[in-house]
Design an enzyme around this catalytic site. Structure first.
Site, mmCIF file in Angstrom:
data_model
loop_
_atom_site.group_PDB
_atom_site.id
_atom_site.type_symbol
_atom_site.label_atom_id
_atom_site.label_comp_id
_atom_site.label_asym_id
_atom_site.label_seq_id
_atom_site.Cartn_x
_atom_site.Cartn_y
_atom_site.Cartn_z
ATOM 1 N N CYS A 79 -5.147 3.523 -2.687
ATOM 2 C CA CYS A 79 -3.684 3.491 -2.723
ATOM 3 C C CYS A 79 -3.110 3.919 -4.080
ATOM 4 C CB CYS A 79 -3.244 2.104 -2.294
ATOM 5 S SG CYS A 79 -1.665 2.129 -1.481
ATOM 6 N N HIS A 103 -6.422 0.008 2.209
ATOM 7 C CA HIS A 103 -7.047 -1.059 1.405
ATOM 8 C C HIS A 103 -8.252 -1.696 2.109
ATOM 9 C CE1 HIS A 103 -3.879 -1.520 -1.694
ATOM 10 N NE2 HIS A 103 -3.095 -1.043 -0.748
ATOM 11 N N GLU A 144 -10.481 -3.429 0.780
ATOM 12 C CA GLU A 144 -10.780 -4.730 0.149
ATOM 13 C C GLU A 144 -9.963 -5.863 0.759
ATOM 14 O OE1 GLU A 144 -8.853 -2.458 -1.027
ATOM 15 O OE2 GLU A 144 -7.144 -3.392 -2.040
#
Ligand code: GLN
EC number: 4.3.3.6
Length: 185
Positions: free
Chosen positions: A78, A168, A170
């Site tokens: 991002c 994302h 994560e």
């Protein structure tokens, strides 16, 4: 092996947790001296304008550029993708500029600023992709491999040692992308 995560702003804790969950040491990078001895680097999500200006103030831009160009395995999500991009649409700012792509910030607009979808990324099917005020890539130069597209928009690429994602990983429980990044390291 030690992985560094840029920790000047943004969602770095989630990246660190993911790497540690995979059994690998992860250190937070807050100043130039933190950059020594890392085998890979992660650029987290957050606010690219803030991250970019902090990197300038901290004198970290040049050493980072050099390390990435010298082949340091790099994973960017991002805002991290925006920091790496060689061109940002409608903006003359270049932060690191090591990734030969053009990126559009906040590309999904304000109405659909955040969303999740399951899609495939090269090598992995059904990957949960979480987008938050995300950019996408509008143009790539030669030798940039497109890893994933959502509705025709490029959301993941690899160029040599650099992997950059609009979304994302994560923030999901899926560790496959981080695992394959660790293999590169
Ligand atoms: N919109 C942010 C930017 O332009 C990126 C958002 C994110 O990292 N989740 O920097």
């Amino acid at each position: 092996m030690k992985i560094g995560v840029l920790a000047v702003q943004g969602a770095f804790i989630e990246q660190k947790d993911m790497i540690q969950k995979l059994g690998v040491e992860c250190v937070e990078l807050r100043q130039k001296s933190d950059l020594s001895g890392i085998s890979g680097i992660i650029f987290p999500g957050g606010e690219s304008t803030v991250q970019g200006s902090l990197l300038r103030q901290l004198d970290m831009l040049e050493p980072l550029k050099e390390m990435i160009s010298d082949g340091l395995p790099t994973l960017a999500t991002c805002a991290g993708l925006i920091l790496l991009a060689k061109n940002i649409e409608h903006d003359h700012t270049v932060h690191l500029g090591t990734l030969p792509v053009t990126v559009k910030r906040n590309a999904y607009g304000r109405q659909l600023s955040s969303f999740c979808t399951d899609s495939s990324i090269k090598g992995f099917s059904n990957f949960p992709m979480i987008f938050i005020r995300a950019p996408y890539i509008t143009d790539v130069e030669d030798n940039v491999e497109i890893l994933s597209r959502i509705d025709q928009h490029i959301v993941a690429v690899q160029y040599k040692n650099q992997i950059a994602l609009s979304f994302h990983p994560e923030l999901s429980k899926d560790t496959r992308i981080h695992q394959s990044f660790l293999q590169m390291c």
